[in-house]
Write a protein that holds these residues in place. Structure first.
Motif, PDB file in Angstrom:
ATOM      1  N   TYR A  84       0.761  -0.932   0.271  1.00 58.79           N
ATOM      2  CA  TYR A  84       0.103   0.113   0.028  1.00 58.79           C
ATOM      3  C   TYR A  84       0.910   1.265   0.072  1.00 58.79           C
ATOM      4  O   TYR A  84       1.383   1.896   1.074  1.00 58.79           O
ATOM      5  CB  TYR A  84      -0.854  -0.056   1.472  1.00 58.79           C
ATOM      6  N   ASN A  85       1.344   1.720  -1.128  1.00 61.83           N
ATOM      7  CA  ASN A  85       2.183   2.743  -1.360  1.00 61.83           C
ATOM      8  C   ASN A  85       1.771   3.792  -2.443  1.00 61.83           C
ATOM      9  O   ASN A  85       1.112   3.708  -3.006  1.00 61.83           O
ATOM     10  CB  ASN A  85       3.571   2.095  -1.820  1.00 61.83           C
ATOM     11  N   PHE A  90       5.548   4.191 -10.558  1.00 64.62           N
ATOM     12  CA  PHE A  90       5.065   2.897 -10.914  1.00 64.62           C
ATOM     13  C   PHE A  90       3.628   3.029 -11.115  1.00 64.62           C
ATOM     14  O   PHE A  90       2.949   1.898 -11.113  1.00 64.62           O
ATOM     15  CB  PHE A  90       5.405   1.821 -10.047  1.00 64.62           C
ATOM     16  N   GLY A  91       2.789   3.959 -10.919  1.00 66.79           N
ATOM     17  CA  GLY A  91       1.315   4.069 -10.920  1.00 66.79           C
ATOM     18  C   GLY A  91       0.867   4.797  -9.831  1.00 66.79           C
ATOM     19  O   GLY A  91       1.283   5.212  -8.909  1.00 66.79           O
ATOM     20  N   ASP A  93      -2.256   4.096  -8.385  1.00 66.15           N
ATOM     21  CA  ASP A  93      -3.257   3.555  -7.473  1.00 66.15           C
ATOM     22  C   ASP A  93      -2.322   3.031  -6.145  1.00 66.15           C
ATOM     23  O   ASP A  93      -1.084   2.667  -6.496  1.00 66.15           O
ATOM     24  CB  ASP A  93      -4.147   2.330  -8.060  1.00 66.15           C
ATOM     25  N   LYS A  94      -2.734   2.725  -5.322  1.00 69.18           N
ATOM     26  CA  LYS A  94      -1.887   2.360  -3.981  1.00 69.18           C
ATOM     27  C   LYS A  94      -1.291   1.061  -4.183  1.00 69.18           C
ATOM     28  O   LYS A  94      -0.406   0.596  -3.534  1.00 69.18           O
ATOM     29  CB  LYS A  94      -2.676   2.500  -2.726  1.00 69.18           C
ATOM     30  N   THR A  95      -1.937   0.443  -4.855  1.00 67.71           N
ATOM     31  CA  THR A  95      -1.389  -1.187  -5.075  1.00 67.71           C
ATOM     32  C   THR A  95      -0.521  -1.135  -6.598  1.00 67.71           C
ATOM     33  O   THR A  95      -0.092  -2.200  -6.555  1.00 67.71           O
ATOM     34  CB  THR A  95      -2.390  -2.201  -5.356  1.00 67.71           C
ATOM     35  N   ASP A  96      -0.516  -0.222  -7.169  1.00 64.63           N
ATOM     36  CA  ASP A  96       0.164  -0.188  -8.417  1.00 64.63           C
ATOM     37  C   ASP A  96       1.797  -0.443  -8.142  1.00 64.63           C
ATOM     38  O   ASP A  96       2.510  -1.345  -8.836  1.00 64.63           O
ATOM     39  CB  ASP A  96       0.007   0.981  -9.241  1.00 64.63           C
ATOM     40  N   PRO A  97       2.366   0.201  -7.141  1.00 66.93           N
ATOM     41  CA  PRO A  97       3.741   0.055  -6.872  1.00 66.93           C
ATOM     42  C   PRO A  97       4.194  -1.526  -6.953  1.00 66.93           C
ATOM     43  O   PRO A  97       5.331  -1.840  -7.518  1.00 66.93           O
ATOM     44  CB  PRO A  97       4.174   0.964  -5.923  1.00 66.93           C
ATOM     45  N   ALA A  98       3.356  -2.156  -5.913  1.00 65.70           N
ATOM     46  CA  ALA A  98       3.999  -3.424  -5.592  1.00 65.70           C
ATOM     47  C   ALA A  98       3.556  -4.226  -6.858  1.00 65.70           C
ATOM     48  O   ALA A  98       4.145  -5.193  -7.010  1.00 65.70           O
ATOM     49  CB  ALA A  98       2.672  -3.850  -4.454  1.00 65.70           C
ATOM     50  N   ARG A 189       5.937   6.377 -18.391  1.00 69.16           N
ATOM     51  CA  ARG A 189       5.692   6.304 -19.598  1.00 69.16           C
ATOM     52  C   ARG A 189       4.332   6.745 -19.810  1.00 69.16           C
ATOM     53  O   ARG A 189       3.834   6.851 -20.863  1.00 69.16           O
ATOM     54  CB  ARG A 189       5.886   4.910 -20.056  1.00 69.16           C
ATOM     55  N   SER A 190       3.467   6.951 -18.735  1.00 71.66           N
ATOM     56  CA  SER A 190       2.065   7.180 -18.788  1.00 71.66           C
ATOM     57  C   SER A 190       1.767   8.606 -19.567  1.00 71.66           C
ATOM     58  O   SER A 190       2.426   9.825 -19.172  1.00 71.66           O
ATOM     59  CB  SER A 190       1.441   7.248 -17.554  1.00 71.66           C
TER      60      SER A 190
END
Length: 328
Positions: A84-85, A90-91, A93-98, A189-190
Motif C-alpha cells: 500500500y504505497n 509505478f502508477g 493507485d496504492k497497489t500499483d507500485p507493488a 511512460r504514462s
C-alpha cells in the motif's frame, strides 16, 4: 498474484510488535557476521544472503519513552506496508507500485552529489553502506491523503551522510532527485502523468541536518522493497510523506531554494515545507484526522493528527517565527 489491500487484511494476519521484536532478538543470536555480507560492518547476527543488502545489519532501537526514534504504536505487517504505497513512477493507485516495481534494477546504484560541497562526485551505494552505521528507527509516516503507518526503518542519519561531502557555507538547501528510467518505471511512460519527471524534493539545510532526518535502505530488517523506494530513500517523519523522496540518484547542494515536483504541479496545495499541520486543511480535504494503518471497516483506527506528526518537541524550533499557514 492477488495483492490484498489494508481493508481486507485481517487483524489476525498482522504481526504483533512483540512477536516482531522477539524475532529481532532471535536473529541477533544466530551470530552470522557482516563480513559474510561484504559490508565490512560489525557483526550483529543477521543471516547472509545473495543480495548484500537482503538482511541488513543495524543497532536496534532502545525502547525508551524519551527516545525520539522509538514508538510503541502498532506497526502494520511487512506485507501490508509493502503493498500500500505512493510511488507515482509505478502508477497512481496504492497497489500499483507493488504490482509494477519488480521491473526496477537497483544494482548497481550510485548517488551523484553536486553543487556547493567540497567533495562532489558519484558515490556507489556499496561504498556508502560501508561508511555508514546502520540502525533501526521506528517512525510514523503521515500521508497527505489522511492515512499513516508506523514503520521500522533501517538506515542511517542523513546528517552523517551529508558530512561526508563537506558542504560549503553557500549550501542553504539540499535538493534530491529520483531515478528517471522510463524503460523500468511504468508511471513515467504514462500519457496521463501530471509530474514533470524526474521527481524532485528539497530540504532546508537545518532540516536536513536534524537528528530525526533519515536515509533508509531497509525496513523490518530486510532490504528496502522496490515499491517502498529501493535502494535508498529519504524519511522525514515530521513532514507529509511526499517529502520522503524514493529511489534517490542525485543530491544537489545550493544557495537557492529548489522548486519541488509537487510545488510545480499544484503550488496552492503543496508547499515547500510540507510540515504536518492539522490546523491547515488541504484545499480538498481536512488534515485534522488520519486513518492509522492497519485498519478495517470494523476497526477504522481514526485518530487526531498531531502537529509535526507528533515530533513537535524535537522540531518546532526549526520554524520559530514562521507563519506555518503561509509556509505550508
Amino acid at each position: 498474484m492477488l495483492i490484498r489491500t489494508p481493508s481486507d487484511i485481517l487483524s489476525s494476519e498482522i504481526t504483533p510488535e512483540s512477536v516482531y521484536l522477539k524475532r529481532r532478538q532471535f536473529m541477533q543470536g544466530i551470530g552470522i557476521g557482516a563480513t559474510a555480507l561484504g559490508l565490512g560492518l560489525p557483526a550483529t547476527g543477521l543471516a547472509a544472503s545473495e543480495d548484500p543488502r537482503k538482511d541488513l545489519e543495524f543497532s536496534p532501537v532502545v525502547a525508551k519513552a524519551d527516545n525520539p526514534f522509538y514508538t510503541d504504536e502498532n506497526t502494520p505487517s511487512f506485507a501490508q506496508a509493502s503493498s500500500y504505497n505512493n510511488f507515482y513512477e509505478f502508477g497512481t493507485d496504492k497497489t500499483d507500485p507493488a504490482k509494477n516495481a519488480h521491473t526496477l534494477t537497483t544494482d548497481p546504484w550510485s548517488v551523484q552529489v553536486e553543487g556547493d560541497v567540497a567533495k562532489p562526485g558519484s558515490y556507489p551505494l556499496e561504498d556508502i553502506m560501508k561508511l555508514m552505521t546502520l540502525e533501526e528507527r521506528i517512525y510514523r509516516l503521515r500521508c497527505v491523503e489522511a492515512w499513516s503507518m508506523v514503520i521500522p526503518w533501517v538506515g542511517f542519519s542523513l546528517a552523517e551522510f551529508i558530512k561526508m561531502f563537506e558542504p560549503t557555507s553557500n549550501a542553504k538547501y539540499v535538493e534530491f532527485t529520483t531515478l528517471y528510467r522510463r524503460s523500468e518505471m511504468k508511471g513515467q511512460r504514462s500519457a496521463f502523468s501530471v509530474i514533470d519527471w524526474p521527481y524532485t524534493e528539497g530540504l532546508r539545510m537545518d532540516e536536513a541536518m536534524h537528528p530525526l532526518a533519515f536515509m533508509s535502505v531497509g525496513m523490518y530488517g530486510k532490504t528496502l522493497p522496490n515499491q517502498n523506494g529501493a535502494p535508498i530513500r529519504l524519511v522525514v517523519p515530521w513532514k507529509y510523506g511526499f517529502k520522503s523522496i524514493k529511489s534517490i540518484v542525485k543530491m544537489r547542494f545550493t544557495s537557492i531554494r529548489p522548486k519541488t515536483s509537487w510545488q510545480g504541479i499544484a503550488p496552492d496545495e503543496y508547499g515547500f515545507y510540507a510540515n504536518v499541520n492539522p490546523e491547515v486543511s488541504h484545499p480538498r480535504w481536512s488534515q485534522a484526522y488520519e486513518r492509522r494503518l492497519p485498519s478495517s471497516l470494523l476497526s477504522p483506527s481514526r485518530i487526531k493528527t498531531e502537529m509535526f506528526n507528533g515530533y513537535g518537541e524535537q522540531v518546532a524550533g526549526l520554524y520559530k517565527g514562521m507563519n506555518l499557514r503561509r509556509h505550508y
